[in-house]
Design a protein around this motif. Structure first.
Motif, PDB file in Angstrom:
ATOM      1  N   GLY A   1      46.545  35.258  31.694  1.00 30.86           N
ATOM      2  CA  GLY A   1      48.120  36.138  32.177  1.00 30.86           C
ATOM      3  C   GLY A   1      48.480  37.335  32.466  1.00 30.86           C
ATOM      4  O   GLY A   1      49.856  37.345  32.503  1.00 30.86           O
ATOM      5  N   ASP A   2      47.848  37.582  33.881  1.00 34.30           N
ATOM      6  CA  ASP A   2      47.606  38.541  34.578  1.00 34.30           C
ATOM      7  C   ASP A   2      48.129  38.041  36.390  1.00 34.30           C
ATOM      8  O   ASP A   2      47.164  37.458  36.413  1.00 34.30           O
ATOM      9  CB  ASP A   2      46.676  39.476  34.767  1.00 34.30           C
ATOM     10  CG  ASP A   2      46.950  40.839  35.393  1.00 34.30           C
ATOM     11  OD1 ASP A   2      47.983  40.707  35.875  1.00 34.30           O
ATOM     12  OD2 ASP A   2      46.583  41.813  34.649  1.00 34.30           O
ATOM     13  N   ALA A   3      49.314  38.347  36.719  1.00 29.39           N
ATOM     14  CA  ALA A   3      49.567  37.655  37.770  1.00 29.39           C
ATOM     15  C   ALA A   3      49.237  38.306  39.126  1.00 29.39           C
ATOM     16  O   ALA A   3      48.206  38.016  39.980  1.00 29.39           O
ATOM     17  CB  ALA A   3      50.791  38.318  38.426  1.00 29.39           C
ATOM     18  N   PHE A   4      48.278  39.182  38.382  1.00 31.20           N
ATOM     19  CA  PHE A   4      46.965  40.084  40.162  1.00 31.20           C
ATOM     20  C   PHE A   4      46.083  39.658  39.808  1.00 31.20           C
ATOM     21  O   PHE A   4      46.133  38.610  40.815  1.00 31.20           O
ATOM     22  CB  PHE A   4      47.060  41.620  39.092  1.00 31.20           C
ATOM     23  CG  PHE A   4      45.181  42.154  39.996  1.00 31.20           C
ATOM     24  CD1 PHE A   4      46.127  43.008  41.032  1.00 31.20           C
ATOM     25  CD2 PHE A   4      44.774  43.048  39.687  1.00 31.20           C
ATOM     26  CE1 PHE A   4      44.638  43.185  42.262  1.00 31.20           C
ATOM     27  CE2 PHE A   4      43.094  42.502  40.376  1.00 31.20           C
ATOM     28  CZ  PHE A   4      43.607  43.056  42.075  1.00 31.20           C
TER      29      PHE A   4
ATOM     30  N   LYS B   1      41.494  42.424  47.241  1.00 35.20           N
ATOM     31  CA  LYS B   1      40.590  41.818  46.680  1.00 35.20           C
ATOM     32  C   LYS B   1      40.570  40.561  46.267  1.00 35.20           C
ATOM     33  O   LYS B   1      41.250  39.478  46.705  1.00 35.20           O
ATOM     34  CB  LYS B   1      41.363  42.647  44.812  1.00 35.20           C
ATOM     35  CG  LYS B   1      41.325  44.066  44.941  1.00 35.20           C
ATOM     36  CD  LYS B   1      39.795  44.206  45.030  1.00 35.20           C
ATOM     37  CE  LYS B   1      39.691  45.686  44.818  1.00 35.20           C
ATOM     38  NZ  LYS B   1      39.144  46.394  44.387  1.00 35.20           N
ATOM     39  N   PHE B   2      39.110  40.054  46.533  1.00 37.56           N
ATOM     40  CA  PHE B   2      38.947  38.551  46.492  1.00 37.56           C
ATOM     41  C   PHE B   2      38.073  38.169  45.370  1.00 37.56           C
ATOM     42  O   PHE B   2      37.770  39.979  44.587  1.00 37.56           O
ATOM     43  CB  PHE B   2      38.134  38.666  47.817  1.00 37.56           C
ATOM     44  CG  PHE B   2      38.670  37.688  48.752  1.00 37.56           C
ATOM     45  CD1 PHE B   2      39.029  37.011  49.318  1.00 37.56           C
ATOM     46  CD2 PHE B   2      39.147  39.300  50.172  1.00 37.56           C
ATOM     47  CE1 PHE B   2      40.196  37.103  50.300  1.00 37.56           C
ATOM     48  CE2 PHE B   2      39.796  39.581  50.944  1.00 37.56           C
ATOM     49  CZ  PHE B   2      40.028  38.075  51.258  1.00 37.56           C
ATOM     50  N   MET B   3      38.059  36.863  45.186  1.00 39.20           N
ATOM     51  CA  MET B   3      37.120  36.529  43.301  1.00 39.20           C
ATOM     52  C   MET B   3      36.017  37.176  43.194  1.00 39.20           C
ATOM     53  O   MET B   3      36.012  37.611  42.702  1.00 39.20           O
ATOM     54  CB  MET B   3      37.748  35.554  43.696  1.00 39.20           C
ATOM     55  CG  MET B   3      38.201  34.574  42.745  1.00 39.20           C
ATOM     56  SD  MET B   3      39.083  34.828  41.348  1.00 39.20           S
ATOM     57  CE  MET B   3      38.039  34.452  40.277  1.00 39.20           C
ATOM     58  N   SER B   4      35.587  37.490  44.455  1.00 39.15           N
ATOM     59  CA  SER B   4      33.801  37.874  44.849  1.00 39.15           C
ATOM     60  C   SER B   4      33.396  39.001  44.343  1.00 39.15           C
ATOM     61  O   SER B   4      32.806  40.129  43.695  1.00 39.15           O
ATOM     62  CB  SER B   4      33.159  37.372  45.709  1.00 39.15           C
ATOM     63  OG  SER B   4      33.898  38.123  46.705  1.00 39.15           O
ATOM     64  N   SER B   5      34.702  40.304  44.700  1.00 36.65           N
ATOM     65  CA  SER B   5      34.775  41.343  44.738  1.00 36.65           C
ATOM     66  C   SER B   5      35.176  42.029  43.125  1.00 36.65           C
ATOM     67  O   SER B   5      34.636  43.192  42.479  1.00 36.65           O
ATOM     68  CB  SER B   5      35.693  42.590  45.311  1.00 36.65           C
ATOM     69  OG  SER B   5      36.812  41.077  45.663  1.00 36.65           O
ATOM     70  N   LEU B   6      36.509  40.824  42.625  1.00 35.44           N
ATOM     71  CA  LEU B   6      36.467  41.206  41.090  1.00 35.44           C
ATOM     72  C   LEU B   6      35.211  40.858  40.037  1.00 35.44           C
ATOM     73  O   LEU B   6      35.223  42.115  39.153  1.00 35.44           O
ATOM     74  CB  LEU B   6      37.925  40.395  41.180  1.00 35.44           C
ATOM     75  CG  LEU B   6      38.910  40.734  40.950  1.00 35.44           C
ATOM     76  CD1 LEU B   6      39.958  39.381  40.698  1.00 35.44           C
ATOM     77  CD2 LEU B   6      39.438  42.630  40.682  1.00 35.44           C
ATOM     78  N   ILE B   7      34.267  40.254  40.615  1.00 37.59           N
ATOM     79  CA  ILE B   7      33.619  39.728  39.897  1.00 37.59           C
ATOM     80  C   ILE B   7      31.892  40.359  40.177  1.00 37.59           C
ATOM     81  O   ILE B   7      31.426  41.032  38.594  1.00 37.59           O
ATOM     82  CB  ILE B   7      32.398  38.418  40.262  1.00 37.59           C
ATOM     83  CG1 ILE B   7      33.926  36.978  39.946  1.00 37.59           C
ATOM     84  CG2 ILE B   7      31.697  38.533  39.665  1.00 37.59           C
ATOM     85  CD1 ILE B   7      33.127  35.829  40.387  1.00 37.59           C
ATOM     86  N   TYR B   8      32.040  41.249  41.060  1.00 39.55           N
ATOM     87  CA  TYR B   8      31.545  42.158  41.587  1.00 39.55           C
ATOM     88  C   TYR B   8      31.897  43.790  40.619  1.00 39.55           C
ATOM     89  O   TYR B   8      31.124  44.308  40.204  1.00 39.55           O
ATOM     90  CB  TYR B   8      31.319  42.719  42.824  1.00 39.55           C
ATOM     91  CG  TYR B   8      30.311  43.698  43.174  1.00 39.55           C
ATOM     92  CD1 TYR B   8      28.663  43.583  42.769  1.00 39.55           C
ATOM     93  CD2 TYR B   8      30.723  45.224  43.778  1.00 39.55           C
ATOM     94  CE1 TYR B   8      27.945  44.627  43.241  1.00 39.55           C
ATOM     95  CE2 TYR B   8      29.738  46.076  43.279  1.00 39.55           C
ATOM     96  CZ  TYR B   8      28.662  46.667  43.658  1.00 39.55           C
ATOM     97  OH  TYR B   8      27.647  47.302  43.932  1.00 39.55           O
TER      98      TYR B   8
END
Lengths: 361, 293
Positions: free
Chosen positions: B63-66, B240-247
Motif C-alpha cells: 500500500g506504500d509507494a515508497f 534505499k534497496f530491499m536489503s537495506s530496508l530489511i536490515y
C-alpha cells in the motif's frame, strides 16, 4: 540430386609445417571428377592435415590448391564449396536433424522452400526422411553418421571431404556404412576425398588410394595395383601385410631380378624400381602367395621349418623359419593340422607374386 | 548381477552421504525462511502484547509507494547488473576457454581476483574512485571536461558498477564451463558449412553456451538483488534497496513482522523471476541444449 561430380581437385607441391615440424611434405595430387580418393596412412602421416588444407582449416606454407581450376588455398573455409564429414560427426546438438541438414543452405541464403526441398532430398538419400524432427542425441551412432553425410550432401558441394567417418562405429556397422557411402558416392558421382587409417576400408571404397607416410605420398594407385605392386616396403607392409626378406640382387633381366637371401636362398621376382646387381633390396611376398608342399623344392622353392600356427576361422597362418628369416603363409582352414610345429616343409613363392623392393634407407 | 538389495543399499549410501549437507541446509536455510514467514504473519512483534495472525505487514508494503519504489529499484538494478555481467562476461569467458596452458591459469587467477578480496574493501575502493575528489572526478577536472565534481557516488550507477565488478567472475565461470563442453569439431563444421565468424557465434557458440548463461544470470541476479554491502557503501543512506530496508526494520526499528514480510517478498520475487527465466530458457528455441544426455 543433379549437378554433382564435375569437380576436380589439384594439390600442387603443398607444404605445411607446425612449429618447424613438417606435416605435409611436398604433396602433389590430382583428383578427377567424380573420383573417390582415399588418403591412407598411420596416424601422423599427414593425411588429416592434407584434408584440412583442402577444407581451409589449415593454410599451406607453400604450394597451391585448385578446385575446378581456381586457386582456393588463401580462402577461408566458408568461402570454399567443400563439405566435410567429421570423425565424431560434429552435429549441432542444439538443432534438430532437419535444421542440421539445413544449416549450410541457410548460411548460403537459399530461399526457404528450396531449403525444405533439398533437406527432404538429402534425408531421403540417407533413409532418414522420418527423423527430421529428432535431435542428434536421440539417434544411434549410425544414424548420426548418416545425418552428417546428408548435411554435407545437401550443399551440393564441389568436393566431399570425409575424415575417418566410420571410426566411431562398431565393426559390423562400419562395413555396412562403407558400402552405403560408396553406393551414394557413385550414385551422385561426387568428387570425394576420404581419409582413413584402415587399409581394408581404403581398398574397399576407393577408385584410387594414396598411401602416405611422414607427410609424403608413398604411392598412388588403384586398390588392386597398390596391393599387387607396392613400390616400397612401407606400402607393402601397410596394405595387407607382407613378408619382407632382405636380399642381394645377383642378376637382372628386364624387370625381373634374381636375388639371394642369406647367400643361400635364390628367388626371382619383379623389380618395382630398376635394380642393379649387388644392391641390397627387399623381397616381398604376400602370405597368401607362400605355398606349402611336403615334397622337394623346385624353382623359387626352399626348405623351411614350421615354428607356429594360428587358427583364425576361415583361414590359418603358418609361421615358417627360412634360414635367419621368418615367413608367414596364409592357408585355408583345415590345412593347418597338416603342418605341426617342427615339421619340415618346402615353401614356394611363385615369381609372379614376388616383388623386389628398395630397402628403406 | 545387479540385485534389488544392492540397489537399495546404494541408494541408502547415497542418502547417507548427502545427509550432512541436507541437515546443514535444513538448519541454515529452510528453518530461518520458515521462521521469517511465520514472523511476517504475526500481528505484532512476539514480545509485544496482542498476538494472532495478520497480513497487515504485507498490506503495508503493497500500500506504500515508497516501498514499491525500493522494490522496483532493487529488481531493476539487479537486472541491469546481470545483463552487464553477461555482456562483459561472455567475451571474457570465450577468451578463457580458448586459452591454453599457462595463459589459462593466469587468466583464471585474474578473473577470480574480485572473489578473493573482501566485499567491504572492494566497495570502499569504488568509493575512493568515484568520490567527489576521487580518481574519476580529479581526472575530469584536470582535463577541463568539468568545472566541479560530478555526482558519481551514491547513485544507482555507482551501485551497478560496484556490483558488476563483484559479480563478473560468477558469470564468467559457468559460461566458460559451457564453452569448454563444445566439441571443437562442431565449430569447424559450422565454418565448413559456410558460417563466417559472426554466424558461428550467433548460431552455434551462443546457443550452446546458454546453460552457462542461464546459470550466470541466476547467480548474478540473485546475488545482486540481495546484496547488502555494495548498495550500502555505494548507494549511500538515502538510496534505499530491499536489503537495506530489511536490515533497518529487523535490526534498528525492531519491527520484526514488517522486516520478515520484506524478506519474504524479496526472496519470493527473486525466486519467481529466476523460475520464469529458467522456464523461458528451457522451453525456448534451443531447449535441446538444456537436456541432459
Amino acid at each position: 540430386m543433379p549437378d554433382l561430380g564435375v569437380s576436380t581437385v589439384e594439390l600442387d607441391h603443398i607444404v605445411k609445417r607446425y612449429n618447424g615440424l613438417i606435416a605435409v611434405d611436398d604433396v602433389t595430387l590430382s583428383i578427377g571428377p567424380g573420383e573417390l580418393v582415399t588418403l591412407l596412412g598411420p596416424s601422423g602421416c599427414g593425411k588429416t592435415s592434407t584434408l584440412n588444407l583442402i577444407a581451409g582449416f589449415l593454410l599451406p606454407d607453400s604450394g597451391s590448391i585448385r578446385i575446378n581450376g581456381s586457386s582456393v588455398e588463401r580462402l577461408p573455409p566458408h568461402r570454399r564449396n567443400t563439405a566435410m564429414v567429421f570423425q565424431g560427426y560434429a552435429l549441432f546438438p542444439h538443432l534438430t536433424v532437419a535444421r542440421n541438414v539445413a544449416f549450410g543452405l541457410e548460411m548460403r541464403r537459399v530461399p526457404r522452400p528450396e531449403i525444405e526441398r533439398r533437406v527432404g532430398e538429402a534425408l531421403e538419400l540417407v533413409r532418414l526422411a522420418a527423423f527430421g524432427g529428432r535431435y542428434p542425441a536421440q539417434l544411434s551412432g549410425g544414424q548420426q553418421q548418416r545425418v552428417a553425410i546428408a548435411r554435407a550432401l545437401a550443399l551440393r558441394p564441389d568436393v566431399l571431404l570425409m575424415d575417418e567417418p566410420l571410426s566411431n562405429l562398431d565393426a559390423k556397422l562400419r562395413e555396412e556404412m562403407r558400402g552405403e557411402i560408396r553406393a551414394l558416392q557413385q550414385q551422385l558421382g561426387i568428387t570425394t576425398v576420404y581419409v582413413t587409417h584402415d587399409q581394408e576400408e581404403a581398398l574397399a571404397l576407393s577408385d584410387r588410394v594414396v598411401v602416405m607416410q611422414s607427410g609424403r605420398i608413398e604411392q598412388v594407385g588403384a586398390p588392386r595395383e597398390i596391393y599387387r605392386m607396392p613400390c616400397t616396403a612401407f606400402v607393402a607392409d601397410f596394405i595387407g601385410g607382407a613378408n619382407l626378406v632382405p636380399v642381394r640382387v645377383v642378376s637382372t633381366a628386364g624387370d625381373v631380378a634374381a636375388v639371394i637371401a642369406d647367400d643361400r636362398f635364390r628367388f626371382r621376382g619383379r623389380a618395382a624400381t630398376p635394380a642393379s646387381v649387388g644392391a641390397d633390396m627387399l623381397l616381398m611376398v604376400r602370405p597368401e602367395h607362400v605355398h606349402l608342399a611336403a615334397g622337394p623344392a623346385g624353382a623359387n622353392s626352399h626348405p623351411a621349418t614350421v615354428i607356429g600356427t594360428a587358427f583364425l576361422g576361415g583361414l590359418s597362418f603358418v609361421q615358417l623359419r627360412l634360414g635367419r628369416h621368418v615367413l608367414r603363409a596364409r592357408i585355408t582352414e583345415g590345412n593347418a593340422d597338416a603342418y605341426p610345429v617342427g615339421s619340415e616343409v618346402s615353401v614356394c613363392c611363385p615369381a609372379d607374386n614376388c616383388a623386389v623392393l628398395p630397402a628403406p634407407r | 548381477m545387479m540385485t534389488f538389495g544392492t540397489q537399495r543399499r546404494r541408494r541408502l549410501v547415497a542418502w547417507g552421504l548427502l545427509a550432512p549437507v541436507l541437515l546443514l541446509y535444513a538448519i541454515m536455510l529452510v528453518a530461518p525462511l520458515i521462521n521469517l514467514l511465520v514472523q511476517s504473519l504475526h500481528a505484532a512483534a512476539p514480545e509485544q502484547a496482542g498476538g494472532g495472525i495478520s497480513l497487515a505487514a504485507y498490506a503495508r508494503f503493497f500500500g506504500d509507494a515508497f516501498f514499491l519504489t525500493v522494490m522496483a529499484r532493487t529488481l531493476r538494478v539487479a537486472a541491469i547488473v546481470a545483463v552487464l555481467c553477461l555482456l562483459f562476461g561472455w567475451p571474457l569467458a570465450y577468451h578463457l576457454s580458448a586459452a591454453r596452458g599457462r595463459t589459462r591459469a593466469y587468466l583464471t587467477l585474474v578473473i577470480m581476483v574480485p572473489l578473493l578480496i573482501s566485499v567491504v574493501v572492494r566497495s570502499f575502493g569504488w568509493v575512493v574512485i568515484l568520490g567527489p575528489h576521487g580518481l574519476v572526478n580529479n581526472t575530469l577536472m584536470v582535463l577541463g571536461l568539468t568545472d566541479e565534481p560530478l555526482r558519481l557516488l551514491f547513485t544507482e550507477g555507482a551501485v551497478i558498477v560496484g556490483a558488476v565488478h563483484m559479480l563478473l567472475p560468477l558469470m564468467v565461470l559457468p559460461i566458460s564451463a559451457a564453452l569448454d563442453n563444445i566439441d571443437p569439431a562442431v565449430i569447424r563444421a559450422a565454418r565448413n558449412l559456410g558460417a563466417g565468424p559472426v554466424r558461428v557465434f550467433a548460431r552455434v557458440l551462443l546457443p550452446l553456451s546458454l546453460p552457462g548463461v542461464l546459470a550466470g544470470l541466476t547467480i548474478t541476479f540473485g546475488l545482486a538483488a540481495s546484496a547488502f554491502v555494495t548498495p550500502a557503501a555505494l548507494g549511500g543512506a538515502r538510496l534505499k534497496f530491499m536489503s537495506s530496508l530489511i536490515y533497518q526494520y529487523n535490526v534498528i526499528v525492531l519491527d520484526w513482522p514488517f522486516g520478515g514480510a520484506l524478506s519474504v517478498i524479496l526472496v519470493a520475487t527473486t525466486v519467481l523471476i529466476l523460475a520464469l527465466t529458467t522456464c523461458a530458457f528451457e522451453r525456448g528455441p534451443f531447449r535441446a541444449v538444456f537436456r541432459r544426455s
